[in-house]
Design a protein around this motif. Structure first.
Motif, short mmCIF file in Angstrom:
data_model
loop_
_atom_site.label_atom_id
_atom_site.label_comp_id
_atom_site.label_asym_id
_atom_site.label_seq_id
_atom_site.Cartn_x
_atom_site.Cartn_y
_atom_site.Cartn_z
N SER A 125 -20.54 17.70 4.81
CA SER A 125 -20.64 17.94 6.24
C SER A 125 -21.10 16.69 6.98
CB SER A 125 -21.61 19.08 6.49
OG SER A 125 -21.83 19.27 7.88
N ALA A 126 -22.09 15.98 6.43
CA ALA A 126 -22.58 14.76 7.06
C ALA A 126 -21.50 13.69 7.12
CB ALA A 126 -23.80 14.24 6.30
N LEU A 127 -20.75 13.52 6.03
CA LEU A 127 -19.68 12.52 6.01
C LEU A 127 -18.59 12.87 7.02
CD1 LEU A 127 -18.36 10.02 4.83
CD2 LEU A 127 -17.46 11.45 2.97
N ALA A 128 -18.22 14.15 7.08
CA ALA A 128 -17.20 14.57 8.04
C ALA A 128 -17.67 14.33 9.48
CB ALA A 128 -16.86 16.05 7.84
N GLY A 129 -18.94 14.61 9.75
CA GLY A 129 -19.47 14.37 11.08
C GLY A 129 -19.44 12.90 11.46
N ALA A 130 -19.75 12.02 10.51
CA ALA A 130 -19.70 10.59 10.79
C ALA A 130 -18.29 10.14 11.11
CB ALA A 130 -20.25 9.81 9.59
N LEU A 131 -17.31 10.60 10.34
CA LEU A 131 -15.92 10.20 10.56
C LEU A 131 -15.39 10.72 11.89
CD1 LEU A 131 -14.56 10.80 6.94
CD2 LEU A 131 -14.86 8.59 8.07
N LEU A 132 -15.69 11.97 12.21
CA LEU A 132 -15.20 12.55 13.48
C LEU A 132 -15.84 11.84 14.68
CD1 LEU A 132 -15.17 16.36 12.60
CD2 LEU A 132 -13.19 14.88 12.99
N THR A 133 -17.13 11.55 14.59
CA THR A 133 -17.81 10.86 15.69
C THR A 133 -17.26 9.46 15.87
OG1 THR A 133 -19.81 12.13 15.24
CG2 THR A 133 -20.05 10.16 16.58
N ALA A 134 -17.03 8.75 14.77
CA ALA A 134 -16.47 7.40 14.87
C ALA A 134 -15.08 7.43 15.49
CB ALA A 134 -16.43 6.77 13.49
N ALA A 135 -14.27 8.42 15.11
CA ALA A 135 -12.93 8.53 15.68
C ALA A 135 -13.00 8.79 17.19
CB ALA A 135 -12.16 9.66 14.99
N LEU A 136 -13.95 9.63 17.62
CA LEU A 136 -14.11 9.91 19.04
C LEU A 136 -14.55 8.66 19.80
CD1 LEU A 136 -14.26 11.90 21.41
CD2 LEU A 136 -16.60 12.46 20.68
N ILE A 137 -15.52 7.93 19.26
CA ILE A 137 -16.01 6.71 19.91
C ILE A 137 -14.88 5.69 20.03
CG2 ILE A 137 -17.60 4.77 19.68
CD1 ILE A 137 -19.53 6.70 18.25
N TYR A 138 -14.13 5.51 18.96
CA TYR A 138 -13.03 4.52 18.96
C TYR A 138 -11.97 4.91 19.98
CZ TYR A 138 -9.65 1.21 17.02
OH TYR A 138 -8.75 0.18 16.86
N THR A 139 -11.66 6.20 20.05
CA THR A 139 -10.64 6.66 21.00
C THR A 139 -11.08 6.43 22.44
OG1 THR A 139 -9.87 8.34 19.42
CG2 THR A 139 -9.26 8.65 21.73
N LEU A 140 -12.31 6.78 22.75
CA LEU A 140 -12.81 6.62 24.11
C LEU A 140 -12.99 5.15 24.49
CD1 LEU A 140 -15.50 9.47 24.25
CD2 LEU A 140 -13.22 9.46 25.26
N ALA A 141 -13.27 4.30 23.50
CA ALA A 141 -13.49 2.88 23.79
C ALA A 141 -12.20 2.07 23.86
CB ALA A 141 -14.39 2.26 22.72
N TRP A 142 -11.10 2.65 23.41
CA TRP A 142 -9.84 1.91 23.36
C TRP A 142 -9.24 1.75 24.76
CZ3 TRP A 142 -6.94 -0.83 20.02
CH2 TRP A 142 -5.62 -1.10 20.40
N GLN A 143 -9.02 0.52 25.15
CA GLN A 143 -8.30 0.20 26.38
C GLN A 143 -7.47 -1.06 26.13
OE1 GLN A 143 -10.81 -0.12 29.81
NE2 GLN A 143 -11.52 2.00 29.72
#
Length: 337
Positions: A125-143
């Motif tokens: 669960s912890a590993l999945a949370g880290a991956l999902l959060t990183a994907a969200l941050i990367y998506t929002l930061a992409w311009q």
């Protein structure tokens, strides 16, 4: 020029060797010191299969899993921190500052409080949370590319939101579950066992070589995207690969020991100061992470009075003043973003 490079390589080699020796000394101290003290000859005899039964029980059942977990967790956090910081060219861009470990923490606490998860389920669960959060941050930061400061700011915002979610869940939980979650959130090696060591070792056997190979692109990436492309580097593919590996390193370390504060944050800068120059201090940072974790856990167990504390208490006490100092120096230099 060639002479300067030789001097730089010699310094990197000597610093790396010194850090490896210091980490080994901290590892042996963790195995030998405690309520039942073990001399170095008895310890070495036990590690080579020639020890006394009592010594073998203390070493192999009680202390060795904790020490190995601390060593591996420190290596993983140190590598994750230096990859983030060098890749994004920002000393604040470590996984515990930009929200990756907060994602792991929120997912783990959710699993503990709602489903009573433990062991492998909690780690997954912890590993999945880290991956999902990183994907969200990367998506929002992409311009049309990734800016280090934009990613850091978005990560800090997401981290704050996840911390609020964790606080809300803790207030709604019963006392025993909240106590279990709180110990995990502090970052602790107390529950380390061979069941923790085996999957952690298997993950790092893949992730550490991948990090060392991908880190070869860091010097070119630090020159800027246009220059790196001109040198023939596939910029986005290299950056994404480094980010995925760094997130996985932070995720598996958090899954094994909880979000041990500031190890990833301080390892890279300490290693860089030790070796000097602009060379990415990847291996030294991993060794610094291991040394910081092992020494902090030793202090938390034996040097804070009659009580044992989670390792995250000591690393947090060391890392928080460094974060404040770094923010003050960055603002004074006019680079506050």
């Amino acid at each position: 020029m060639a002479r300067a490079r030789l001097r730089e390589r010699a310094r990197v080699g000597s610093v790396t060797t010194a850090l490896a020796i210091a980490a080994l000394a901290a590892f042996l101290a963790a195995l030998s010191y405690g309520d039942f003290s073990i001399s170095l000859p008895d310890l070495l005899a036990s590690l080579t299969g020639q020890g006394l039964p009592t010594v073998d029980y203390v070493v192999h059942r009680l202390r060795l899993p904790r020490a190995v977990t601390g060593l591996l967790v420190g290596i993983a956090f140190g590598l994750a921190g230096v990859l983030f910081q060098r890749l994004l060219r920002n000393p604040l861009a470590s996984p515990d500052v930009i929200g990756v470990t907060s994602g792991a923490s929120a997912s783990a606490v959710l699993s503990i409080l709602l489903f009573g998860a433990s062991g492998a389920a909690l780690s997954g669960s912890a590993l999945a949370g880290a991956l999902l959060t990183a994907a969200l941050i990367y998506t929002l930061a992409w311009q049309r590319g990734i800016s280090g400061y934009r990613l850091v700011l978005i990560g800090i915002g997401i981290s704050a939101g996840l911390s609020s979610l964790v606080s809300f869940l803790m207030t709604r939980a019963d006392l025993s579950a909240a106590e279990q979650a709180l110990v995990w959130l502090t970052g602790s090696l107390y529950l380390s066992s061979w069941d923790t060591v085996v999957p952690l070792t298997a993950c790092l056997a893949v992730l550490v070589p991948a990090a060392l190979v991908l880190a070869r692109a860091l010097p070119r990436l630090q020159l800027g995207d246009d220059t790196a492309r001109g040198l023939g580097l596939p910029v986005e593919r290299s950056r994404l690969g480094l980010l995925v590996v760094a997130v996985c390193l932070a995720g598996v370390a958090t899954a094994a020991a909880g979000p041990v504060a500031f190890v990833a944050f301080v390892s890279g800068p300490i290693a860089a100061r030790l070796i000097g120059g602009a060379r990415p201090a990847v291996v030294p940072a991993a060794l610094v992470g291991a040394l910081v974790t092992l020494v902090s856990d030793f202090v938390a167990q034996h040097l804070l009075g009659g009580h044992q504390f989670p390792v995250g208490v000591v690393t947090g006490a060391v890392g928080a003043p460094y974060l404040l100092w770094l923010l003050a120096m960055t603002n004074r230099a006019g680079r506050g973003g």
